[in-house]
Design a protein around this motif. Structure first.
Motif, PDB file in Angstrom:
ATOM      1  N   GLY A 330       0.741  -1.053   0.361  1.00 26.90           N
ATOM      2  CA  GLY A 330       0.039   0.335   0.019  1.00 26.90           C
ATOM      3  C   GLY A 330       0.929   0.663  -0.145  1.00 26.90           C
ATOM      4  O   GLY A 330       2.185   1.209  -0.140  1.00 26.90           O
ATOM      5  N   GLU A 331       0.328   2.573   0.433  1.00 26.44           N
ATOM      6  CA  GLU A 331       1.018   4.143   0.556  1.00 26.44           C
ATOM      7  C   GLU A 331       1.785   3.603   1.932  1.00 26.44           C
ATOM      8  O   GLU A 331       1.796   3.294   2.509  1.00 26.44           O
ATOM      9  CB  GLU A 331       0.207   4.958   0.502  1.00 26.44           C
ATOM     10  N   GLY A 332       3.141   3.910   1.091  1.00 25.30           N
ATOM     11  CA  GLY A 332       4.007   4.436   1.778  1.00 25.30           C
ATOM     12  C   GLY A 332       4.830   3.273   2.532  1.00 25.30           C
ATOM     13  O   GLY A 332       6.070   3.166   3.875  1.00 25.30           O
ATOM     14  N   LEU A 336      -0.177  -5.026   3.504  1.00 19.48           N
ATOM     15  CA  LEU A 336      -1.267  -6.231   4.334  1.00 19.48           C
ATOM     16  C   LEU A 336      -0.313  -7.698   3.813  1.00 19.48           C
ATOM     17  O   LEU A 336      -0.077  -8.224   2.920  1.00 19.48           O
ATOM     18  CB  LEU A 336      -2.608  -6.196   3.422  1.00 19.48           C
ATOM     19  N   THR A 337      -0.599  -8.052   5.063  1.00 20.16           N
ATOM     20  CA  THR A 337       0.614  -9.627   4.736  1.00 20.16           C
ATOM     21  C   THR A 337      -0.441 -10.568   5.570  1.00 20.16           C
ATOM     22  O   THR A 337      -1.637 -10.539   6.336  1.00 20.16           O
ATOM     23  CB  THR A 337       1.611  -9.954   4.933  1.00 20.16           C
ATOM     24  N   TYR A 338      -0.787 -12.084   4.958  1.00 17.26           N
ATOM     25  CA  TYR A 338      -1.500 -12.724   5.428  1.00 17.26           C
ATOM     26  C   TYR A 338      -1.543 -14.094   4.579  1.00 17.26           C
ATOM     27  O   TYR A 338      -0.812 -14.115   3.887  1.00 17.26           O
ATOM     28  CB  TYR A 338      -3.176 -12.750   4.896  1.00 17.26           C
ATOM     29  N   THR A 339      -0.998 -15.592   5.473  1.00 18.87           N
ATOM     30  CA  THR A 339      -0.885 -16.969   5.057  1.00 18.87           C
ATOM     31  C   THR A 339      -1.916 -17.410   4.756  1.00 18.87           C
ATOM     32  O   THR A 339      -2.054 -18.352   3.752  1.00 18.87           O
ATOM     33  CB  THR A 339      -0.034 -17.344   5.808  1.00 18.87           C
ATOM     34  N   SER A 340      -2.831 -17.509   5.603  1.00 16.92           N
ATOM     35  CA  SER A 340      -4.129 -17.942   5.073  1.00 16.92           C
ATOM     36  C   SER A 340      -5.309 -17.221   4.031  1.00 16.92           C
ATOM     37  O   SER A 340      -5.867 -16.336   5.244  1.00 16.92           O
ATOM     38  CB  SER A 340      -4.930 -18.433   5.815  1.00 16.92           C
ATOM     39  N   PRO A 341      -5.873 -17.038   3.181  1.00 12.55           N
ATOM     40  CA  PRO A 341      -6.400 -16.348   2.657  1.00 12.55           C
ATOM     41  C   PRO A 341      -8.158 -16.270   3.345  1.00 12.55           C
ATOM     42  O   PRO A 341      -8.908 -15.112   2.918  1.00 12.55           O
ATOM     43  CB  PRO A 341      -6.318 -16.202   1.228  1.00 12.55           C
ATOM     44  N   TRP A 342      -8.668 -17.406   3.763  1.00 15.22           N
ATOM     45  CA  TRP A 342      -9.821 -17.501   4.366  1.00 15.22           C
ATOM     46  C   TRP A 342      -9.429 -16.492   5.895  1.00 15.22           C
ATOM     47  O   TRP A 342      -8.203 -17.036   6.209  1.00 15.22           O
ATOM     48  CB  TRP A 342     -10.221 -18.643   4.314  1.00 15.22           C
ATOM     49  N   PRO A 343     -11.152 -16.368   6.466  1.00 10.38           N
ATOM     50  CA  PRO A 343     -10.811 -16.192   7.504  1.00 10.38           C
ATOM     51  C   PRO A 343     -10.451 -16.956   9.094  1.00 10.38           C
ATOM     52  O   PRO A 343     -10.924 -18.673   8.366  1.00 10.38           O
ATOM     53  CB  PRO A 343     -12.428 -15.598   7.818  1.00 10.38           C
ATOM     54  N   ALA A 344     -10.290 -16.771   9.918  1.00  4.76           N
ATOM     55  CA  ALA A 344      -9.586 -17.721  10.803  1.00  4.76           C
ATOM     56  C   ALA A 344     -10.768 -18.760  11.449  1.00  4.76           C
ATOM     57  O   ALA A 344     -10.467 -19.925  11.245  1.00  4.76           O
ATOM     58  CB  ALA A 344      -9.503 -16.530  12.197  1.00  4.76           C
ATOM     59  N   TRP A 400       4.292  -2.797   7.964  1.00 10.03           N
ATOM     60  CA  TRP A 400       5.126  -2.406   6.929  1.00 10.03           C
ATOM     61  C   TRP A 400       6.732  -2.512   6.888  1.00 10.03           C
ATOM     62  O   TRP A 400       6.959  -3.329   7.895  1.00 10.03           O
ATOM     63  CB  TRP A 400       5.330  -1.059   8.053  1.00 10.03           C
ATOM     64  N   ASP A 401       6.816  -2.103   5.604  1.00  5.58           N
ATOM     65  CA  ASP A 401       8.251  -2.572   5.418  1.00  5.58           C
ATOM     66  C   ASP A 401       9.010  -1.225   5.573  1.00  5.58           C
ATOM     67  O   ASP A 401       9.007  -0.207   4.452  1.00  5.58           O
ATOM     68  CB  ASP A 401       8.194  -2.989   3.494  1.00  5.58           C
ATOM     69  N   GLU A 402      10.119  -1.623   5.602  1.00  8.25           N
ATOM     70  CA  GLU A 402      11.328  -1.027   5.288  1.00  8.25           C
ATOM     71  C   GLU A 402      10.570   0.528   6.721  1.00  8.25           C
ATOM     72  O   GLU A 402      10.576   2.033   5.351  1.00  8.25           O
ATOM     73  CB  GLU A 402      11.959  -0.560   4.190  1.00  8.25           C
ATOM     74  N   PRO A 403      10.390   0.869   7.524  1.00  7.88           N
ATOM     75  CA  PRO A 403       9.595   2.594   7.628  1.00  7.88           C
ATOM     76  C   PRO A 403      11.549   3.457   7.831  1.00  7.88           C
ATOM     77  O   PRO A 403      12.320   3.496   8.021  1.00  7.88           O
ATOM     78  CB  PRO A 403       9.638   2.452   8.995  1.00  7.88           C
ATOM     79  N   LEU A 404      10.714   4.848   7.440  1.00  2.00           N
ATOM     80  CA  LEU A 404      12.234   5.456   6.914  1.00  2.00           C
ATOM     81  C   LEU A 404      12.329   6.802   7.559  1.00  2.00           C
ATOM     82  O   LEU A 404      12.801   7.363   7.748  1.00  2.00           O
ATOM     83  CB  LEU A 404      12.405   5.736   5.233  1.00  2.00           C
TER      84      LEU A 404
END
Length: 643
Positions: A330-332, A336-344, A400-404
């Motif tokens: 997403g922005e900045g 969004l990361t998830y291993t299962s695409p289905w709800p818990a 968040w990937d690599e906050p700057l």
């Protein structure tokens, strides 16, 4: 179509043009008196030799003597090697030089136990990408046929998977290479499997071309190119060899081809008592872009086809001892990361997350599929369900990937606070390679980087740092670890991506095989408790499954791409592994060998073994040859097996 023909000239992968200049192949012209492979030993027509799995065997690799293969493998381990073939002369009336049939036997022990071809033993053809051997395209078993090009070395990758319950012992078998007059029969002799493959390939062409009305011109051009490439693969496949060659066809059966003229590669595998743990000791979490899957395969986010595609990729990747997570940026650099695409609360989620092969799983911070619940309500419900499960200790949130800058770090803390409101014991993972650029935490960039835990605590538990920051200074590891509160559950993980660059370990295309395998040696030696890689399928956007694969601009070739769409090479939808993915697996298996040795003799002794064998001393000092790897593995075998 079958993957048995000479496909390099037509496979639509960026930069694949074969490289077949036939330079130096002056003796490859058809002889005045044709060479008949039914009368002449295969060894007189083809150079055949074997190479370790850490060698990049290029099209101009020169022949070596053929020697028997001796391998060592634990149970639940995959071991591999390569068979290289280069024609000495041409025995076909026109290009290619000729065809060879490759036939495998089961591997058998004296006690009658077997490793079965097609189950434990598999063959894949090594296909170059940007001129570098990388893609591993499956071949038919137990017999396959390949066309060899003049002046080029062709390579087969042989993999042996040893099941958990396989009895220890010595297993012997052979791989038989036979030169043949033609591709084993023309279209009149197509079997059911070949007809099915041909039908699927032609249907694929129709699927590509039929929906072009009203499409933008650039997409129409791309679809025409894909259809043309597919048709060319069909035309030059073994099924139509009689129409593009003056050889004619033969009715020779497979058993007739194998004779005393054939070349036999003796193979011995020693299976020992150690069982590689089903659950990896090192969580290696690797991203899979759902956006790339949606675009290339034309599946709508949240559709039934979408779930099927994600399920296919997830299950296929588990064989490589990695813990896949799907991701959307997403922005900045919010992710969004998830291993299962289905709800818990869905049964498939429990199936995914409780799989013992999965060492860690990502929990989404917000809904993957839009629904009526607010983000807070969704998050609360998900963590309440997951916390009640026995696999909750494998869960993490990657936000968040690599906050700057401070805004990025503040966003991480804000999101983490929301998670802790419902799950105080949740683990948040943050990747970083620097401190906030607009508010330095210390006088120097490295010191500021080291102080990041003070900024993120208690809003991060897994501090995942770039190997690039360390350079060749392994002594800096202690500065990072000293800032962590391991007694409070804080962990140090590492990651690679754009950097570090050569000569440091990474998975860029064109790096040495040992350099790619050394990624996990480095992780073990530095003592990190987990590893992250940003993407396994992050190539440029395409809207057709069989479209040319292009690496992303601005990144080193291969960065973010560890496997390819199967449709690029055939009608199969099963992903195609890269050599780099196989070397990742080998490195993770080496990690388990080192863990075993460490458990018996201590970390200092294990460190000494890694260094004294010459396998790995530091990020710029590791073996360039394969033999030290065999020495290390042999030493673990000799000292750790039951007496």
């Amino acid at each position: 179509m079958d993957n048995n023909g000479s496909q390099e000239m037509t496979v639509p992968v960026e930069g694949v043009a074969g490289g077949g200049t036939a330079y130096g192949f002056n003796d490859a012209e058809p002889l005045k008196q044709s060479t008949d492979p039914s009368e002449v030993p295969t060894a007189d027509l083809v150079n055949v030799w074997c190479m370790p799995n850490t060698v990049n065997v290029g099209s101009q690799e020169t022949p070596r003597p053929l020697e028997p293969i001796n391998l060592l493998a634990a149970r639940n381990e995959r071991e591999s090697f390569q068979i290289a073939m280069r024609p000495k002369v041409s025995w076909a009336a026109s290009s290619p030089s000729g065809s060879v049939q490759v036939q495998c036997s089961d591997l058998c022990s004296s006690a009658g136990d077997r490793l079965v071809v097609g189950q434990s033993l598999n063959l894949r053809r090594v296909v170059p990408v940007l001129g570098v051997p990388d893609a591993l395209v499956p071949l038919d078993l137990p017999v396959t046929q390949l066309s060899l090009l003049p002046g080029e070395t062709s390579v087969i990758w042989v993999s042996i998977d040893v099941p958990n319950g396989q009895p220890p012992g010595q297993y012997d078998g052979e791989i038989i290479v036979s030169a043949v007059k033609s591709d084993g029969g023309g279209s009149a002799h197509l079997g059911k499997h070949e007809k099915d493959q041909l039908c699927m390939e032609l249907n694929n062409c129709l699927d590509i071309m039929e929906p072009i009305e009203g499409k933008p011109m650039d997409e129409v051009v791309e679809r025409i190119k894909c259809a043309s490439s597919s048709l060319r693969r069909i035309l030059f496949s073994p099924s139509f060899s009689e129409f593009i060659s003056t050889n004619g066809s033969t009715d020779m059966m497979e058993e007739d081809v194998v004779s005393n003229l054939s070349l036999r590669i003796k193979l011995r595998l020693t299976v020992w008592e150690f069982i590689i743990p089903v659950t990896p000791s090192l969580p290696a979490v690797i991203g899979v872009s759902d956006t790339v899957i949606e675009d290339r395969f034309g599946v709508e986010h949240g559709s039934e086809e979408w779930y099927e595609k994600l399920d296919l990729h997830f299950k296929w990747l588990l064989q490589y001892r990695i813990s896949p997570y799907f991701c959307k940026w997403g922005e900045g650099m919010r992710v969004l990361t998830y291993t299962s695409p289905w709800p818990a609360n869905h049964p498939k989620s429990d199936e995914y997350l409780s799989d013992p092969r999965l060492a860690a799983y990502a929990v989404p911070y917000r809904q993957i599929i839009a629904g009526d619940d607010s983000r807070e309500s969704y998050l609360r419900k998900e963590v309440e369900i997951l916390r009640s499960k026995s696999h909750w200790n494998k869960a993490y949130f990657y936000l968040w990937d690599e906050p700057l800058n401070m805004e990025h770090f503040d966003n991480v803390r804000k999101m983490a606070s929301e998670i802790y409101a419902y799950a105080p014991d949740a683990r948040v993972l943050t990747t970083y390679y620097c401190g906030p650029g607009d508010a330095p935490l210390a006088p120097t960039p490295f010191e500021s980087f080291v102080k990041v835990p003070n900024l993120l605590r208690p809003h991060t538990q897994i501090y995942c740092t770039s190997e690039w920051v360390l350079g060749n200074r392994e002594d800096l590891v202690k500065d990072i670890v000293e800032e962590l509160q391991t007694e409070n559950g804080e962990e140090w993980w590492t990651y690679i991506c754009l950097g570090p660059s050569d000569p440091h370990p990474n998975w860029h295309l064109g790096m040495r095989g040992t350099q790619q395998r050394a990624v996990m040696w480095r992780v073990w030696k530095e003592g990190g408790t987990g590893f992250l890689y940003w993407g396994a399928n992050c190539y440029e956007k395409a809207t057709v499954p069989s479209a040319e694969v292009k690496f992303r601009r601005g990144l080193p070739p291969g960065d973010g791409v560890l496997y390819y769409p199967g449709e690029v090479f055939s009608s199969s939808s099963e992903p195609v592994a890269s050599l780099r993915l196989e070397r990742l697996l080998s490195g993770l298996q080496d990690y388990e060998y080192l863990k075993l040795y460490e458990s018996k003799y201590g970390r200092e002794e294990a460190m000494g073994l890694l260094e004294k064998t010459g396998v790995y001393t530091g990020p710029e000092r590791y073996t360039l040859e394969h033999r030290p790897i065999d020495v290390l593995r042999g030493e673990v075998y000799n000292t750790c097996r039951p007496s």
